[in-house]
Design an enzyme around this catalytic site. Structure first.
Site, PDB file in Angstrom:
ATOM      1  N   ASP A  17       0.781  -1.254   0.000  1.00  0.00           N
ATOM      2  CA  ASP A  17       0.000   0.000   0.000  1.00  0.00           C
ATOM      3  C   ASP A  17       0.811   1.302   0.000  1.00  0.00           C
ATOM      4  O   ASP A  17       0.456   2.252   0.716  1.00  0.00           O
ATOM      5  CB  ASP A  17      -0.970   0.013   1.197  1.00  0.00           C
ATOM      6  CG  ASP A  17      -1.940  -1.160   1.184  1.00  0.00           C
ATOM      7  OD1 ASP A  17      -1.758  -2.082   0.374  1.00  0.00           O
ATOM      8  OD2 ASP A  17      -2.885  -1.154   1.990  1.00  0.00           O
ATOM      9  N   ASP A  59      -4.577  -0.894  -1.760  1.00  0.00           N
ATOM     10  CA  ASP A  59      -5.925  -0.769  -1.248  1.00  0.00           C
ATOM     11  C   ASP A  59      -6.733  -0.232  -2.442  1.00  0.00           C
ATOM     12  O   ASP A  59      -6.329   0.758  -3.063  1.00  0.00           O
ATOM     13  CB  ASP A  59      -5.889   0.254  -0.097  1.00  0.00           C
ATOM     14  CG  ASP A  59      -6.900  -0.033   0.996  1.00  0.00           C
ATOM     15  OD1 ASP A  59      -7.351  -1.183   1.128  1.00  0.00           O
ATOM     16  OD2 ASP A  59      -7.223   0.917   1.741  1.00  0.00           O
ATOM     17  N   HIS A  61     -10.500   0.460  -3.239  1.00  0.00           N
ATOM     18  CA  HIS A  61     -11.894   0.469  -2.802  1.00  0.00           C
ATOM     19  C   HIS A  61     -12.852   1.009  -3.871  1.00  0.00           C
ATOM     20  O   HIS A  61     -12.515   1.948  -4.599  1.00  0.00           O
ATOM     21  CB  HIS A  61     -12.054   1.370  -1.573  1.00  0.00           C
ATOM     22  CG  HIS A  61     -11.272   0.940  -0.367  1.00  0.00           C
ATOM     23  ND1 HIS A  61     -11.298  -0.335   0.114  1.00  0.00           N
ATOM     24  CD2 HIS A  61     -10.455   1.646   0.474  1.00  0.00           C
ATOM     25  CE1 HIS A  61     -10.527  -0.413   1.196  1.00  0.00           C
ATOM     26  NE2 HIS A  61      -9.995   0.771   1.433  1.00  0.00           N
ATOM     27  N   SER A  67     -15.836   0.680   4.669  1.00  0.00           N
ATOM     28  CA  SER A  67     -14.903   1.269   5.642  1.00  0.00           C
ATOM     29  C   SER A  67     -14.939   2.802   5.627  1.00  0.00           C
ATOM     30  O   SER A  67     -14.288   3.435   6.461  1.00  0.00           O
ATOM     31  CB  SER A  67     -13.469   0.793   5.354  1.00  0.00           C
ATOM     32  OG  SER A  67     -12.907   1.498   4.260  1.00  0.00           O
ATOM     33  N   HIS A  78     -10.690   6.920   0.860  1.00  0.00           N
ATOM     34  CA  HIS A  78      -9.267   6.834   0.487  1.00  0.00           C
ATOM     35  C   HIS A  78      -9.095   5.694  -0.502  1.00  0.00           C
ATOM     36  O   HIS A  78      -9.903   4.753  -0.521  1.00  0.00           O
ATOM     37  CB  HIS A  78      -8.395   6.584   1.730  1.00  0.00           C
ATOM     38  CG  HIS A  78      -8.708   5.263   2.381  1.00  0.00           C
ATOM     39  ND1 HIS A  78      -9.747   5.094   3.266  1.00  0.00           N
ATOM     40  CD2 HIS A  78      -8.142   4.031   2.243  1.00  0.00           C
ATOM     41  CE1 HIS A  78      -9.800   3.828   3.646  1.00  0.00           C
ATOM     42  NE2 HIS A  78      -8.840   3.160   3.030  1.00  0.00           N
ATOM     43  N   LYS A 103      -6.653  -5.097  -3.197  1.00  0.00           N
ATOM     44  CA  LYS A 103      -7.420  -5.676  -2.074  1.00  0.00           C
ATOM     45  C   LYS A 103      -8.551  -4.752  -1.629  1.00  0.00           C
ATOM     46  O   LYS A 103      -8.564  -3.571  -1.974  1.00  0.00           O
ATOM     47  CB  LYS A 103      -6.482  -5.969  -0.892  1.00  0.00           C
ATOM     48  CG  LYS A 103      -5.893  -4.722  -0.254  1.00  0.00           C
ATOM     49  CD  LYS A 103      -4.974  -5.093   0.894  1.00  0.00           C
ATOM     50  CE  LYS A 103      -4.251  -3.907   1.461  1.00  0.00           C
ATOM     51  NZ  LYS A 103      -5.090  -3.018   2.263  1.00  0.00           N
ATOM     52  N   GLU A 110     -14.611  -5.239   4.621  1.00  0.00           N
ATOM     53  CA  GLU A 110     -13.296  -4.674   4.899  1.00  0.00           C
ATOM     54  C   GLU A 110     -12.297  -5.819   4.809  1.00  0.00           C
ATOM     55  O   GLU A 110     -12.595  -6.951   5.205  1.00  0.00           O
ATOM     56  CB  GLU A 110     -13.248  -4.010   6.284  1.00  0.00           C
ATOM     57  CG  GLU A 110     -11.888  -3.418   6.645  1.00  0.00           C
ATOM     58  CD  GLU A 110     -11.328  -2.437   5.599  1.00  0.00           C
ATOM     59  OE1 GLU A 110     -11.051  -2.854   4.449  1.00  0.00           O
ATOM     60  OE2 GLU A 110     -11.132  -1.263   5.933  1.00  0.00           O
ATOM     61  N   ALA A 138      -0.072  -0.211   6.379  1.00  0.00           N
ATOM     62  CA  ALA A 138       0.281   0.367   7.642  1.00  0.00           C
ATOM     63  C   ALA A 138       0.468  -0.775   8.649  1.00  0.00           C
ATOM     64  O   ALA A 138      -0.313  -1.732   8.648  1.00  0.00           O
ATOM     65  CB  ALA A 138      -0.839   1.299   8.121  1.00  0.00           C
ATOM     66  N   CYS A 142      -2.877  -3.226   7.602  1.00  0.00           N
ATOM     67  CA  CYS A 142      -2.539  -4.154   6.526  1.00  0.00           C
ATOM     68  C   CYS A 142      -1.453  -5.136   6.948  1.00  0.00           C
ATOM     69  O   CYS A 142      -1.575  -6.343   6.724  1.00  0.00           O
ATOM     70  CB  CYS A 142      -2.069  -3.377   5.298  1.00  0.00           C
ATOM     71  SG  CYS A 142      -1.682  -4.440   3.919  1.00  0.00           S
TER      72      CYS A 142
HETATM   73  C1  VGL Z   1      -5.453   0.198   5.564  1.00  0.00           C
HETATM   74  C2  VGL Z   1      -6.511   1.865   6.717  1.00  0.00           C
HETATM   75  C3  VGL Z   1      -7.502   1.884   5.784  1.00  0.00           C
HETATM   76  C4  VGL Z   1      -4.297  -0.739   5.431  1.00  0.00           C
HETATM   77  C5  VGL Z   1      -6.450   0.214   4.626  1.00  0.00           C
HETATM   78  O1  VGL Z   1      -4.347  -1.572   4.519  1.00  0.00           O
HETATM   79  O2  VGL Z   1      -3.339  -0.629   6.217  1.00  0.00           O
HETATM   80  N1  VGL Z   1      -5.486   1.034   6.604  1.00  0.00           N
HETATM   81  N2  VGL Z   1      -7.466   1.044   4.751  1.00  0.00           N
HETATM   82 ZN    ZN Z   2      -8.709   1.126   3.073  1.00  0.00          ZN
END
Ligand code: VGL
Ligand code: ZN
Length: 242
Positions: A17, A59, A61, A67, A78, A103, A110, A138, A142
């Protein structure tokens, strides 16, 4: 003594990510997220030289993802697929052979783990991967979820500690995520646990006999170039003179 990891063909590096929205200035920025990019680039380069598998997750979406706050989730919108913020950072140097895994694409689910609802496991098995090195963003979402899944699937799993950062919505989240990963069998490594980049060159180029040949090859090439530019006769005369 530090364990040294030498990347090999049955290894994978999973870069999670590194997208514009997760970096400073983005929609859901991880503080200092951009600072790990040069470290990741150096790992990627080393793994690519060793012919290891390079995997990059994103990520990805839909606009109405569960989420997002508008749907009752915890996050601002995001990494909406196809938008600027969902793109990989232009500072991240991904080689051509990189396998990209998208993903959290289902609006209703989620999915923090890169294994969740993707073909990552198939990709890794198909390529004979046994060990996964993971870095990116993060740590507390993730990365921890992906690492726990990798361990369940019996991959040897190593977290690249100098190439991961987390969000820490609640203070201590990142520390707890690290503790959870280690308790479940993950290992940790940093750049100093790897051979120096110059030692990581493919062995063929480091063979002494090949190094000795180099000057010969170079002068042969020069000779040919002289013959082309001056003509064969002149070349012969020059050689007689010398
Ligand atoms: C994530 C916050 C929101 C991640 C994804 O993959 O770390 N964190 N969406
Ligand atoms: Zn996300």
């Amino acid at each position: 003594m530090n364990q040294t990891y030498s990347p090999k063909e049955t290894d994978a590096i999973l870069v999670t990510d590194i997208q514009i929205d997760f970096l400073p200035g983005g929609a859901l920025p991880v503080k200092d997220g951009d600072k790990i990019i040069p470290v990741l680039n150096q790992y990627i380069n080393q793994f690519a030289k060793a012919k290891a598998q390079i995997i990059a997750s994103r990520d990805w979406h839909p606009t109405n993802h569960i989420s997002f706050q508008a749907q009752g989730g915890p996050w601002p919108p995001h990494c909406v697929r196809g938008t600027e913020g969902a793109k990989f950072s232009p500072k991240l140097k991904l080689p051509e052979q990189t396998v990209v895994i998208s993903k959290a694409t289902d609006p209703k689910l989620e999915a923090y783990s890169v294994f969740d609802g993707t073909n990552l496991s198939d990709e890794l098995h198909k390529r004979g991967v046994r060990r996964i090195f993971i870095g990116g963003l993060a740590t507390d979402y993730c990365i921890v979820n992906t690492v726990l899944d990798a361990l369940k699937l019996n991959f040897e799993t190593i977290v690249l500690m100098d190439a991961t950062l987390g969000i820490n919505v609640h203070p201590g989240d990142v520390d707890r995520a690290i503790e959870t990963m280690l308790k479940n069998g993950a290992k940790q490594a940093t750049t100093t646990d790897f051979p120096l980049p110059e030692d990581a060159l493919p062995t063929e180029t480091a063979k002494p006999d090949q190094l000795e040949q180099k000057p010969t090859l170079r002068s042969a090439t020069k000779k040919k170039a002289r013959m082309r530019s001056r003509g064969v006769n002149k070349q012969v005369r020059t050689e007689r003179k010398g």
